[in-house]
Design a protein around this motif. Structure first.
Motif, PDB file in Angstrom:
ATOM      1  N   ARG A 149       0.861  -1.323   0.197  1.00 46.37           N
ATOM      2  CA  ARG A 149       0.009  -0.078  -0.042  1.00 46.37           C
ATOM      3  C   ARG A 149       0.774   1.287  -0.048  1.00 46.37           C
ATOM      4  O   ARG A 149       1.937   1.494   0.643  1.00 46.37           O
ATOM      5  N   LYS A 150       0.601   2.327  -0.744  1.00 50.21           N
ATOM      6  CA  LYS A 150       1.035   3.590  -0.867  1.00 50.21           C
ATOM      7  C   LYS A 150       0.570   4.515   0.217  1.00 50.21           C
ATOM      8  O   LYS A 150      -0.875   4.461   0.181  1.00 50.21           O
ATOM      9  N   ILE A 151       1.250   4.944   0.949  1.00 49.80           N
ATOM     10  CA  ILE A 151       0.586   5.887   2.153  1.00 49.80           C
ATOM     11  C   ILE A 151       0.971   7.321   1.972  1.00 49.80           C
ATOM     12  O   ILE A 151       2.028   7.669   1.654  1.00 49.80           O
TER      13      ILE A 151
ATOM     14  N   GLN B 103       2.393  18.649  13.001  1.00 51.06           N
ATOM     15  CA  GLN B 103       3.756  18.451  11.883  1.00 51.06           C
ATOM     16  C   GLN B 103       4.501  17.423  12.460  1.00 51.06           C
ATOM     17  O   GLN B 103       4.857  16.511  11.895  1.00 51.06           O
ATOM     18  N   HIS B 104       4.906  17.608  13.847  1.00 51.52           N
ATOM     19  CA  HIS B 104       5.874  16.727  14.627  1.00 51.52           C
ATOM     20  C   HIS B 104       5.271  15.250  14.502  1.00 51.52           C
ATOM     21  O   HIS B 104       5.838  14.425  14.384  1.00 51.52           O
ATOM     22  N   LEU B 105       3.747  15.162  14.733  1.00 53.85           N
ATOM     23  CA  LEU B 105       3.221  13.929  14.706  1.00 53.85           C
ATOM     24  C   LEU B 105       3.231  13.260  13.139  1.00 53.85           C
ATOM     25  O   LEU B 105       3.550  12.090  13.055  1.00 53.85           O
ATOM     26  N   ALA B 106       2.832  14.147  12.325  1.00 51.63           N
ATOM     27  CA  ALA B 106       2.846  13.619  10.829  1.00 51.63           C
ATOM     28  C   ALA B 106       4.252  13.173  10.479  1.00 51.63           C
ATOM     29  O   ALA B 106       4.157  12.214   9.899  1.00 51.63           O
ATOM     30  N   GLU B 107       5.185  13.824  10.942  1.00 50.97           N
ATOM     31  CA  GLU B 107       6.602  13.321  10.759  1.00 50.97           C
ATOM     32  C   GLU B 107       6.648  11.856  11.341  1.00 50.97           C
ATOM     33  O   GLU B 107       7.639  11.227  10.568  1.00 50.97           O
ATOM     34  N   GLU B 108       6.595  11.691  12.471  1.00 49.93           N
ATOM     35  CA  GLU B 108       6.649  10.589  13.166  1.00 49.93           C
ATOM     36  C   GLU B 108       6.035   9.573  12.244  1.00 49.93           C
ATOM     37  O   GLU B 108       6.419   8.041  12.158  1.00 49.93           O
TER      38      GLU B 108
ATOM     39  N   GLY C 191       5.622   6.670   4.592  1.00 49.78           N
ATOM     40  CA  GLY C 191       4.677   7.375   3.942  1.00 49.78           C
ATOM     41  C   GLY C 191       5.223   8.610   3.195  1.00 49.78           C
ATOM     42  O   GLY C 191       6.204   9.319   3.837  1.00 49.78           O
ATOM     43  N   THR C 192       4.622   9.246   2.409  1.00 43.74           N
ATOM     44  CA  THR C 192       4.881  10.520   1.991  1.00 43.74           C
ATOM     45  C   THR C 192       4.152  11.672   2.411  1.00 43.74           C
ATOM     46  O   THR C 192       2.826  11.593   2.870  1.00 43.74           O
ATOM     47  N   LEU C 193       4.689  12.688   2.897  1.00 39.13           N
ATOM     48  CA  LEU C 193       4.066  14.024   3.789  1.00 39.13           C
ATOM     49  C   LEU C 193       3.597  14.986   2.666  1.00 39.13           C
ATOM     50  O   LEU C 193       4.455  15.158   1.601  1.00 39.13           O
ATOM     51  N   PHE C 194       2.565  15.555   2.909  1.00 38.81           N
ATOM     52  CA  PHE C 194       1.832  16.559   2.320  1.00 38.81           C
ATOM     53  C   PHE C 194       1.288  17.616   3.302  1.00 38.81           C
ATOM     54  O   PHE C 194       0.294  17.346   4.142  1.00 38.81           O
TER      55      PHE C 194
ATOM     56  N   TYR D 290      -2.065   6.647  -4.512  1.00 36.85           N
ATOM     57  CA  TYR D 290      -2.046   6.585  -2.805  1.00 36.85           C
ATOM     58  C   TYR D 290      -3.286   5.751  -2.447  1.00 36.85           C
ATOM     59  O   TYR D 290      -4.297   5.815  -2.813  1.00 36.85           O
ATOM     60  N   ASP D 291      -3.095   4.594  -1.615  1.00 38.56           N
ATOM     61  CA  ASP D 291      -4.246   3.689  -1.084  1.00 38.56           C
ATOM     62  C   ASP D 291      -4.708   4.368   0.418  1.00 38.56           C
ATOM     63  O   ASP D 291      -5.925   3.996   0.506  1.00 38.56           O
ATOM     64  N   VAL D 292      -3.785   4.714   1.088  1.00 38.43           N
ATOM     65  CA  VAL D 292      -4.052   4.922   2.639  1.00 38.43           C
ATOM     66  C   VAL D 292      -3.808   6.803   2.619  1.00 38.43           C
ATOM     67  O   VAL D 292      -2.572   7.054   2.199  1.00 38.43           O
ATOM     68  N   VAL D 293      -4.674   7.449   3.049  1.00 42.75           N
ATOM     69  CA  VAL D 293      -4.396   8.803   3.220  1.00 42.75           C
ATOM     70  C   VAL D 293      -4.737   9.089   4.689  1.00 42.75           C
ATOM     71  O   VAL D 293      -5.762   9.114   5.231  1.00 42.75           O
ATOM     72  N   PHE D 294      -3.749   9.458   5.532  1.00 42.87           N
ATOM     73  CA  PHE D 294      -3.711   9.790   6.785  1.00 42.87           C
ATOM     74  C   PHE D 294      -4.071  11.543   6.776  1.00 42.87           C
ATOM     75  O   PHE D 294      -3.743  12.166   5.908  1.00 42.87           O
TER      76      PHE D 294
END
Length: 199
Positions: A43-45, A57-62, A69-72, A113-117
């Motif tokens: 799966r691409k995240i 942002q800190h949480l997303a980076e972790e 996964g890729t950050l946006f 992407y398959d999964v989007v946080f």
């Protein structure tokens, strides 16, 4: 006897009202049902997030570090004030008036992407309107995506904020969300394993 019955009736009305208010104050009880998936390393995240003070942002980076996964970063054309009080006033005005602020960038390849946080801080008991813009007004199709909400908060309204992200993506599958105070990442790895994003 009539006075006593009247008193008991009034008391019961007050107790019901207090119970309703306490629910509005925030709750640890999830307000949505979530789907489950099996682990799939292919799966691409994508980790999308809106952050004002840096906690989200800190949480997303972790999350990105743990999932590859890729950050946006979700950003508005007109940045929010850097002063806390001014920012809260702008955020409240947007919420009260249903304003979807214009975003400064887009995800070019969402279909990949398959999964989007989707992550954000809790602003005025819910997700910031910039997140509403991203999920509602950006032209993306989230119907075939697995959505994973996460948020940072001061004390309450975690579940309400996670539930708002779910509400804004009604045609997606939704995994159990995650919320934390400040930059605390305790429990994150366990959560990602529980929802079968990592092993």
């Amino acid at each position: 006897m009539k006075h006593r019955l009247l008193f008991l009736s009034c008391l019961s009305v007050i107790l019901v009202a207090l119970a309703a208010c306490s629910k509005d104050e925030g709750s640890d009880t999830p307000l949505y049902q979530y789907d489950s998936i099996e682990y799939d390393a292919n799966r691409k995240i994508l980790i999308t997030y809106f952050s004002w003070g840096g906690n989200t942002q800190h949480l997303a980076e972790e999350i990105a570090n743990m999932t590859d996964g890729t950050l946006f970063r979700i950003e508005t054309v007109n940045p929010y004030p850097t002063d806390y009080n001014e920012c809260t006033e702008v955020a409240r005005e947007e919420l009260d008036n249903g304003v979807r602020p214009e975003l400064s960038s887009t995800v070019d390849n969402l279909d990949d992407y398959d999964v989007v946080f989707v992550g954000c801080p809790v602003w005025w008991h819910t997700a910031p309107m910039a997140v509403w813009s991203f999920l509602e007004s950006s032209g993306y199709d989230f119907s075939d995506k697995i959505i994973v909400p996460f948020c940072t908060y001061a004390s309450t309204y975690r579940e309400e904020t996670l539930a708002k992200i779910v509400e804004l993506t009604p045609d997606s599958r939704h995994l159990q969300g995650f919320g934390t105070t400040g930059r605390n990442t305790g429990g994150m790895e366990s959560w990602l394993r529980t929802i079968h994003i990592i092993r």
